[in-house]
Design a protein around this motif. Structure first.
Motif, short mmCIF file in Angstrom:
data_model
loop_
_atom_site.label_atom_id
_atom_site.label_comp_id
_atom_site.label_asym_id
_atom_site.label_seq_id
_atom_site.Cartn_x
_atom_site.Cartn_y
_atom_site.Cartn_z
N ARG A 102 0.60 -1.27 0.03
CA ARG A 102 0.05 -0.27 -0.09
C ARG A 102 0.95 1.22 0.01
NH1 ARG A 102 -1.81 -3.38 3.94
NH2 ARG A 102 -3.85 -4.71 3.29
N LEU A 103 1.55 1.44 -0.85
CA LEU A 103 2.37 2.57 -1.21
C LEU A 103 1.43 3.79 -2.04
CD1 LEU A 103 5.03 4.19 -1.24
CD2 LEU A 103 5.38 3.15 -3.47
N VAL A 104 1.32 5.13 -1.40
CA VAL A 104 0.67 6.28 -1.83
C VAL A 104 1.69 7.26 -2.38
CG1 VAL A 104 -1.00 7.90 -1.66
CG2 VAL A 104 -1.37 5.58 -0.87
N LEU A 105 1.76 7.75 -3.37
CA LEU A 105 2.71 8.83 -3.91
C LEU A 105 1.96 9.97 -4.16
CD1 LEU A 105 4.83 6.95 -6.33
CD2 LEU A 105 5.36 7.46 -3.74
N THR A 106 2.47 11.25 -3.89
CA THR A 106 2.01 12.60 -4.05
C THR A 106 3.01 13.41 -4.70
OG1 THR A 106 0.28 12.71 -2.07
CG2 THR A 106 1.02 14.75 -3.15
N ALA A 107 2.47 13.70 -5.94
CA ALA A 107 3.28 14.74 -6.68
C ALA A 107 3.40 15.94 -6.41
CB ALA A 107 3.28 14.33 -8.25
N TRP A 108 4.37 16.70 -6.38
CA TRP A 108 4.18 18.19 -6.13
C TRP A 108 4.11 19.08 -7.10
CZ3 TRP A 108 6.77 19.88 -0.89
CH2 TRP A 108 5.95 19.14 0.21
N GLY A 109 5.04 18.60 -8.22
CA GLY A 109 5.36 19.52 -9.33
C GLY A 109 6.69 19.10 -9.92
#
Length: 361
Positions: A102-109
């Motif tokens: 369960r890996l969640v990634l949040t891209a910032w830009g």
């Protein structure tokens, strides 16, 4: 039914970033056990007592990384665990070395829009995205780049960074009547093109407008920008204020009339622009990324051509000469943030997404 007592969310994110504090703080009110690992010193502010915060800032970079990795293995050894990485770079490498379902990634830009130009970073981004169960992003330009990097569309979920409309709600009111106060909050790096703003202010000054520009932020370009200010003869017009305390930002914004961003690249609407809009300032920003989706020219702000000092000056001049439009655009922008870009609404979407991730076998 998910047993929340057995569920953990482990955030891997820099504690030196305001963005990390805002998001971890909002999500800490969930029913899950929240952990936060950072190898960057917390110099932003107090962390919620609901968050189990682990900071590793002693010793060299490799030692700090190893300490954080050991902590990640220890915390994720039992129970249902989500590892949530903010910014797909250094902390994503940490997560990659601890395989998790369960890996969640949040891209910032910049992590996907700029770093992907490097061959090695692009290879790593593809590996990290392939392993992730969910990838969140803010902005259509990021979605396109994520798809180009091979991320499956069914993994992608748009979650805006949003703005705290309860915190940033003060009506803008500049007290120095007769002088129009301008403000920029972008850091002093080439990507934010503060030089163009200084040249635009020079044009307005020569045209006889009574203005003051407050430049906040820091960066490697500060010294060069200060020299440009002096060479343009703007010593009495432009002031550099450096770093600011985030909690003071609503009051700082309140004392100004027009917010300006000369950034050459934005993913979604930048946080500082959103915060200025939420405070009811008239905004003048570059026509890049999705800025035109939020700022309708002459309705909720003004757009100008990137790196074009004359275009920037004309947009600012419009608000100087039209106080009624300046006030009305600020009002429209404030309502837009409240109804369409509130970070609590976005945090609720993220909490719902966690439910689906935890349900994953």
């Amino acid at each position: 039914m998910i047993c929340r007592d057995d569920c953990k969310i482990i955030f891997l994110a820099s504690a030196a970033s305001v963005h990390s504090h805002k998001w971890v703080g909002l999500l800490s009110s969930s029913a899950y056990k929240i952990y936060w690992i950072s190898t960057h010193e917390n110099n932003v502010g107090k962390i919620s007592s609901n968050v189990n915060y682990l900071e590793f800032t002693k010793g060299g970079a490799v030692f700090r990384f190893f300490q954080a990795l050991c902590a990640l293995y220890r915390l994720s050894a039992a129970g249902k665990v989500i590892i949530h990485v903010h910014y797909i770079g250094y902390y994503a490498l940490l997560a990659y070395l601890r395989p998790a379902r369960r890996l969640v990634l949040t891209a910032w830009g910049s992590d996907v829009l700029i770093n992907s130009r490097s061959f090695l970073k692009r290879v790593f981004l593809k590996l990290a995205l392939a392993r992730a169960l969910l990838v969140t992003y803010d902005g259509g330009n990021m979605k396109k780049r994520l798809l180009d990097l091979g991320c499956s569309s069914n993994k992608l979920l748009p979650i805006r960074f949003g703005v705290d409309t309860r915190k940033f709600c003060k009506k803008a009111h500049a007290e120095d009547f007769g002088v129009i106060k301008l403000i920029s909050l972008r850091n002093h790096e080439r990507i934010y093109d503060i030089e163009t703003l200084l040249k635009a202010v020079k044009l307005l000054y020569v045209r006889g407008f009574h203005i003051k520009l407050s430049l906040y932020g820091t960066g490697y370009d500060s010294s060069r920008l200060n020299n440009i200010k002096n060479n343009l003869g703007l010593e009495s017009v432009v002031n550099f204020y450096g770093r600011y305390e985030y909690n003071e930002l609503p009051s700082i914004l309140k004392g100004n009339d027009i917010y300006i961003s000369t950034s050459l690249s934005d993913s979604g609407l930048s946080s500082s622009t959103a915060e200025a809009m939420a405070c009811g300032l008239a905004v003048v920003i570059t026509d890049v990324g999705e800025n035109s989706m939020w700022v309708k020219d002459g309705v909720s702000g003004k757009l100008f051509v990137p790196s074009n000092a004359n275009s920037c000056a004309e947009a600012i001049q419009f608000f100087i000469e039209n106080s009624a439009s300046r006030i009305e655009c600020g009002r429209v922008a404030k309502n837009l943030m409240r109804h369409s870009n509130d970070m609590r609404i976005e945090a609720a979407k993220m909490k719902n997404a966690y439910e689906g991730v935890f349900a994953h076998a």
